[in-house]
Design an enzyme around this catalytic site. Structure first.
Site, mmCIF file in Angstrom:
data_model
loop_
_atom_site.group_PDB
_atom_site.id
_atom_site.type_symbol
_atom_site.label_atom_id
_atom_site.label_comp_id
_atom_site.label_asym_id
_atom_site.label_seq_id
_atom_site.Cartn_x
_atom_site.Cartn_y
_atom_site.Cartn_z
ATOM 1 N N LEU A 1 0.824 -1.196 0.000
ATOM 2 C CA LEU A 1 0.000 0.000 0.000
ATOM 3 C C LEU A 1 0.870 1.263 0.000
ATOM 4 O O LEU A 1 1.748 1.420 0.837
ATOM 5 C CB LEU A 1 -0.868 -0.019 1.266
ATOM 6 C CG LEU A 1 -1.887 1.103 1.389
ATOM 7 C CD1 LEU A 1 -2.965 0.989 0.343
ATOM 8 C CD2 LEU A 1 -2.460 1.097 2.790
ATOM 9 N N ASP A 2 0.613 2.150 -0.939
ATOM 10 C CA ASP A 2 1.318 3.445 -1.004
ATOM 11 C C ASP A 2 2.819 3.301 -1.222
ATOM 12 O O ASP A 2 3.579 4.237 -0.979
ATOM 13 C CB ASP A 2 1.079 4.295 0.262
ATOM 14 C CG ASP A 2 -0.398 4.518 0.535
ATOM 15 O OD1 ASP A 2 -1.182 4.482 -0.424
ATOM 16 O OD2 ASP A 2 -0.746 4.738 1.699
#
Lengths: 278, 278, 278, 278
Positions: D222-223
């Site tokens: 994520l990210d």
């Protein structure tokens, strides 16, 4: 006799503070040269910085303000004059050099007591400006032993702020506590990105398109203290991390000088882990 | 013997130039360390900067490139080494000081021949760094007379570039022509806004929200030469023009150093009144 | 009944203004939610914007403030509500579209009366949002004749501000005078650079490294009115002027929206040819 | 017949690649309209993007390039045309609206297949532009169940890229894997600062002086995917986190549009976890 003061007040918020404080100034026939307030609604805290001029007695003014402010108020009536600083550095000259040049031009609004470094590299530069340079090698010493030696030198000087101009050593809680609220550091990243060692390498490896620099007060948690100023520089895939480091230096020195100017003009309040800057 | 060269070519555009030039490198078994081209479609001009490494003879390489490029091609095979510069200044130390600090750190990629100023103010600073400082007062002299004296000093030095580090005098066409293409100036505004005298005062009076700085080559038309680098700093109604001037200094020194680095690394082509920068 | 007002005061500077004004609020038991002042020392003018909340009568508050302020004071007690705007445009949709999207999201703090354009191009877009679109072609008309037709349509609407969202026609002094202080324009350059027609082409030809956009109030002198907001975008030699124009659009729409938000929140004072923004 | 192609090559670095590739173009009498290369010295990887025009057969050109490039070369000969995209969103309209306005103006260089959202909020806006809007509520569904429903809708469309225009749901590895290398996200912080939920609140609590936005490809972490574009907006102590969020929206939409333009023009190479952008 006409003089000027910076009046800084912070306390919990209460109705009528602006009125009551400005009445104190009005009753003494003082001019308000500039005035800024801020209320942190979340924390219910009030901040005010007023520059007044006129004929006043500092202690009397302080006492009068105390009377109208809440009990928890921190009130400072500061007659502007050069503050005293000491500087810690390692090998890089850009941030230190920028301070020396400003000092030479009479633009620093500070007196530099000494520069302390853990290497000899910067001696020539500092001594060119007739400023005491003390090098304290960390070779063969524990972190604590080295810090004790640094503190022994530092305590020969009285100073308002200690400036870490790319001082590449981690400070112990003991050291930080000894100079609580007085240490200003430049971290070579856009905090809180890339906390810790070698942020340019981290930035390079993450492939960011912008790098940054952050000037902050130092607290126990490394790189976690209240931020004073930040800036950024665009980068791209063509830069190696060494080139990012080099490009970042301009940002570092500019942001440190900006933060220093804010602090030395008494424009910075610290509360919790943040700054209010007027 | 392994060496490295920066090869710069500019000429009118023609089909196959990348192929033909890269063939010259390939035939000599040279490595391409970096390569950038640009075609100005409007002017039909081709620009190429390649860093090659390997075993080559500079003249032979130059000749070979001449064979494959159009007749109007300007070809430069440059073995990287420190360029020579002279600096002109007046009273302000920020841009000059920044150059001196970089020089001290070995990061300037240049040798400073001397600093010439029309005031004595900067003597102490320059001489701290053991660099010749020559002050030539303009008092009682016409512009032409003063320039003749400056040129007499300058011609004692060989140099690749002359850096105007906040030299606050207007140059005559004679002077500019004498050092055509070699003079780099920092103008303290976001050109072409606020050409001419006291741009910060102009900016203040216009009520702008951003101020800037511009490094450019000097040509006959004052402040109209090819732009190398620009940057900006946000301002607001609270700043007096003196404060704008002070805030602008960081921008000035940073943009001048950036421009200098680009020029000293042979990254800047000038054509017509513009630059192509790789 | 608890309500909130934005109180804006500007007048010549005088001793005790902060005290006297804050006393008016204190005497009425009003909360100060935020407060900012500024003194233009050069012009000796005082500006103050305070957001107060509590139980007050607007007229009574206004009168009370009048009593304590200098005679030349302009006092506004504004109960926050959506302002009314009309929009003028031509063919480009980016600035207009940005306003329409914000409006749809309920973030504009304004009601759009209509969009008037001198071309049909934007009809579909505007009508998608159920906003009246009126096109008034300038074909075959003199500038004056066209403006008369535009004004006939405009006067069907009451509005606080007229927004020129890339309206590519020069306004006559008659038109500007009719809506004095109400017209907000976006100029597609970093004013005062590149005044007049086709600033991107001018910027391209000058070879600048940064382009900008400026939102300003319109006064008689074309592109010379008080600046509200500016921003910049870096460019380089690789961009044609059409590409600069395209790159500039993001800057234009962002700066116009920012300026609009400031104006619609009553954060902008105009004095002489400048703005004070809180 | 005259046509144009974007030729993208990435492979391990080898001597003579520029020469060999440009020879292929030269032998076919193709014009080079623009050309950029980059060598990642650390990873020994070569990247080249050339726009050629002339009379060529796409497959023949591809084959010829294959002959001269290393075996691991990824070669793409792309005839420019609008790419197909699908958009995922939640409730906020700024990033989506910006794309819709660009699309309406014919500036997006893409065809929007549909907008899928986990709320109904944006239906009116999307349908104003006659684009299919599909809302798939996550109420009462597990993350996996919801994603299955989303994927069922998505697979009705062929698309080159999926744009997450503030889609406020975490994607599972299954979903990401299904559209590997095709998902572009906007994260509302200056990554890697403030990874995860509510970055504006995090930024507010950390007391930063600059906030940012990051457009990136989505990968499992994520990210943590390759960054395409970033930008920043200055903030100060006066902004609540809600106000930071609001101020940040302009940055978000601009950076997403910039990233989209780069991707849709085939200007972005991904290698390891970074991008090379020409």
């Amino acid at each position: 006799m006409e003089k000027r003061a910076r009046v800084l007040i912070d306390c919990h918020d209460a109705k009528g503070l602006v009125y009551k404080v400005s009445k104190v100034f009005y009753d003494r026939d003082l001019n308000i040269d500039s005035n800024r307030e801020f209320v942190d609604k979340e924390k219910e805290k009030f901040f005010m910085r007023t520059v007044v001029s006129g004929d006043f007695d500092t202690d009397e003014l302080n006492d009068a303000l105390k009377t109208v402010c809440p009990d928890d108020a921190r009130i400072r009536v500061i007659i502007p004059k050069n503050k005293k600083i000491v500087i810690l550095a390692t090998k890089e000259s850009h941030a230190l050099g920028d301070i020396l040049i400003r000092n030479e031009a009479g633009e620093l609004n500070a007196e530099i007591g000494c520069v302390i470094a853990n290497h000899e590299t910067l001696r020539t530069l500092v001594e060119r400006f007739n400023i005491p340079f003390i090098s304290i090698s960390a070779d063969g010493l524990t972190r604590d032993e080295h810090e004790v030696k640094v503190m022994q030198e530092i305590q020969k000087y009285t100073f308002d702020y200690m400036v870490l101009a790319k001082y590449m050593r981690i400070l112990t809680p003991t050291f930080v506590k000894a100079y609580s609220g007085k240490i200003i550091n430049i971290h070579h990243s856009f905090l809180p990105a890339f906390i810790g060692a070698n942020p340019y390498k981290q930035a390079y490896e993450r492939g960011v398109k912008i790098i940054g620099a952050t000037a902050h007060f130092v607290t126990d948690d490394l790189d976690e203290g209240p931020i004073i100023a930040q800036n950024v520089i665009p980068v791209n895939h063509r830069l190696s991390w060494k080139e990012m480091q080099s490009a970042g230096r301009d940002g570092e020195k500019v942001v440190l000088s900006r933060a220093l100017a804010l602090v030395l003009h008494d424009r910075v309040f610290v509360h919790d882990n943040k700054t209010v800057i007027f």
